[in-house]
Write an enzyme that holds these catalytic residues in place. Structure first.
Site, PDB file in Angstrom:
ATOM      1  CG  HIS A  31      -1.939   1.117   1.159  1.00 16.05           C
ATOM      2  ND1 HIS A  31      -3.199   0.950   0.614  1.00 16.05           N
ATOM      3  CD2 HIS A  31      -1.875   2.413   1.561  1.00 16.05           C
ATOM      4  CE1 HIS A  31      -3.867   2.086   0.688  1.00 16.05           C
ATOM      5  NE2 HIS A  31      -3.083   2.990   1.257  1.00 16.05           N
ATOM      6  CB  CYS A  32       1.984   3.395  -2.747  1.00 17.91           C
ATOM      7  SG  CYS A  32       3.082   4.803  -3.037  1.00 17.91           S
ATOM      8  N   PRO A  33       1.905   4.943   0.384  1.00 16.13           N
ATOM      9  CG  PRO A  33       3.618   5.671   1.788  1.00 16.13           C
ATOM     10  CD  PRO A  33       3.205   4.511   0.938  1.00 16.13           C
ATOM     11  CB  SER A  41      -3.822   7.746  -0.814  1.00 16.89           C
ATOM     12  OG  SER A  41      -3.142   8.675  -0.023  1.00 16.89           O
TER      13      SER A  41
END
Length: 435
Positions: free
Chosen positions: A120-122, A125
């Protein structure tokens, strides 16, 4: 004062947009007024075309649905499903109350099982998954190419300023221009360095058809093999069971060309891999994947992990009892301390099914086993000590599963507690198909 529901992660996408706009457009304003070396027309076109590609790919990486497991989906390979249950592999997600396809994981942020979840890429998002990976990879590619091109243009201006440092100040750029150039150059260089590393890591994953979570699982498997070699080839699991650990090959590395093709949506058209408006992979895919055939067809990934095997059902565990030892040699006496330890362990095992029984780190359990503690005492730890449980195991880069956005409790401690109604439904469906 910020509201209680505010999260810093909400600023990630605006921050990235500001960074793109700052580098792509304020740099052109600087070049416009830098009289010693203004931009040529073809350079302006290149910068803006690359900026458009970056915007399109970033938008799609942020907004494309990472996918979900279709309602009612069930594995087509019954033999593999039976083997998975026997080895304790987590194919049933208690959070979603559904089967998990191969390579799918439950994302704590998206609150669902995501097909072929990478992480899950911050900064987007969004989950990087089977459906969003091509857009994410294109974004990184165009970002690195665009920033690298801008770096060469900035370096030319920095060289000119440095070469004229001994001339009178009125013959060179103003202090404001020098400050702007300095901020642009430092920001661009740092961003180029960080994104280049991320792009190289992504290209390696693409070429090997390995997600970041699977890289963690491969390293975890190698760690378990080393532990097992020290203990005679087996490791203790929950409830006192012994799990034999053998070397298992990663099944999804099918050759570099096929790997890249599969990762970029299944297309063999190389130009489409770089096209910002390329279509998202078909939504009917992402549930089953081609394998290299190095392992038995009934063997699935990830390999058996004693710390991720569900606890045995209550009726299969040791019933509550106390130890009686003959310390005097003439009559049996109750060992109060052993009695209390067994009582506490039994109460822990009889918790409500919604609670989690965490396993202590391996080195702690190994020490307690060697000191003569019972399996139940050595296996489980306190819920308050979650950061120090075996689910907190880190790879050589200091990463644990939660760093990729994975729900650690679902991955490590999810029980094969499949509802009875679903089992009856599956049985009825099999009977209907056999008729």
């Amino acid at each position: 004062m910020l509201c209680s529901s505010f999260s810093v992660s909400r600023l990630a996408i605006p921050a990235v947009c500001i960074l793109i706009a700052f580098l792509a457009y304020t740099s052109q304003i600087f070049f416009l007024y830098f009289e010693d070396a203004p931009l040529k027309e073809d350079e302006v076109w290149r910068i803006n075309i690359l900026a458009i590609c970056i915007w399109i790919c970033y938008y799609r990486a942020c907004t494309v649905d990472p996918g979900h497991v279709p309602k009612g989906w069930m594995p087509s390979d019954r033999e593999r499903l039976k083997a998975d249950r026997a080895s304790g592999r987590q194919r049933w997600c208690r959070r979603c109350e559904a089967y998990k396809p191969p390579r799918a994981h439950h994302c704590k942020t998206c609150e669902r099982c995501v097909p072929k979840m990478d992480h899950h890429c911050p900064w987007t998002s969004n989950c990087v998954s089977h459906f969003t990976f091509p857009h994410f990879a294109r974004f990184l590619f165009y970002a690195v190419v665009g920033i690298a091109y801008l770096e060469t243009r900035l370096w030319q201006r920095v060289s000119k300023v440095w070469g004229s440092r001994h001339l009178p100040s009125y013959l060179g750029p103003s202090m404001g221009q020098i400050g702007h150039l300095f901020v642009l150059f430092v920001t661009n260089s740092l961003t180029l360095f960080a994104l280049s590393l991320l792009l190289l890591r992504t290209l390696w994953s693409l070429g090997s058809n390995t997600t970041t979570i699977e890289s963690w699982e491969i390293e975890r498997h190698e760690t378990l093999l080393r532990r097992a070699r020290r203990l005679g080839g087996s490791l203790p699991g929950p409830g006192g069971i012994s799990v034999h650990i053998t070397k298992q090959e990663f099944p999804y590395d099918i050759g570099i060309w096929s790997n890249i093709r599969a990762g970029m949506g299944g297309s063999a058209n190389v130009l489409s891999w770089f096209w910002p408006l390329a279509r998202t992979p078909d939504r009917s895919t992402g549930l089953e994947f081609e394998e290299n055939g190095f392992e038995d067809p009934t063997v699935s990934w990830p390999p058996p992990d004693p710390d991720r095997i569900p606890l045995p059902p209550m009726d299969q565990r040791d019933s509550f009892m106390y130890d009686i030892t003959d310390t005097s040699g003439t009559s049996g006496q109750i060992d109060i301390e052993a009695f209390n330890r067994r009582k506490e362990a039994d109460l822990r095992r009889r918790r409500a099914p919604t609670e989690i029984e965490r396993r202590k780190p391996f080195h702690v359990r190994l020490e307690e086993y060697s000191n003569g503690s019972s399996d139940a005492e050595a296996d489980t730890g306190s819920d308050d000590d979650s950061d120090h449980g075996e689910e907190g195991w880190k790879n050589s880069e200091g990463e644990r599963l939660r760093d990729f956005g994975v729900d650690e409790e679902a991955e490590f401690y999810d029980e094969e507690d499949i509802p009875l109604a679903l089992l009856i439904q599956q049985r009825a469906k099999r009977q209907h198909l056999s008729q």
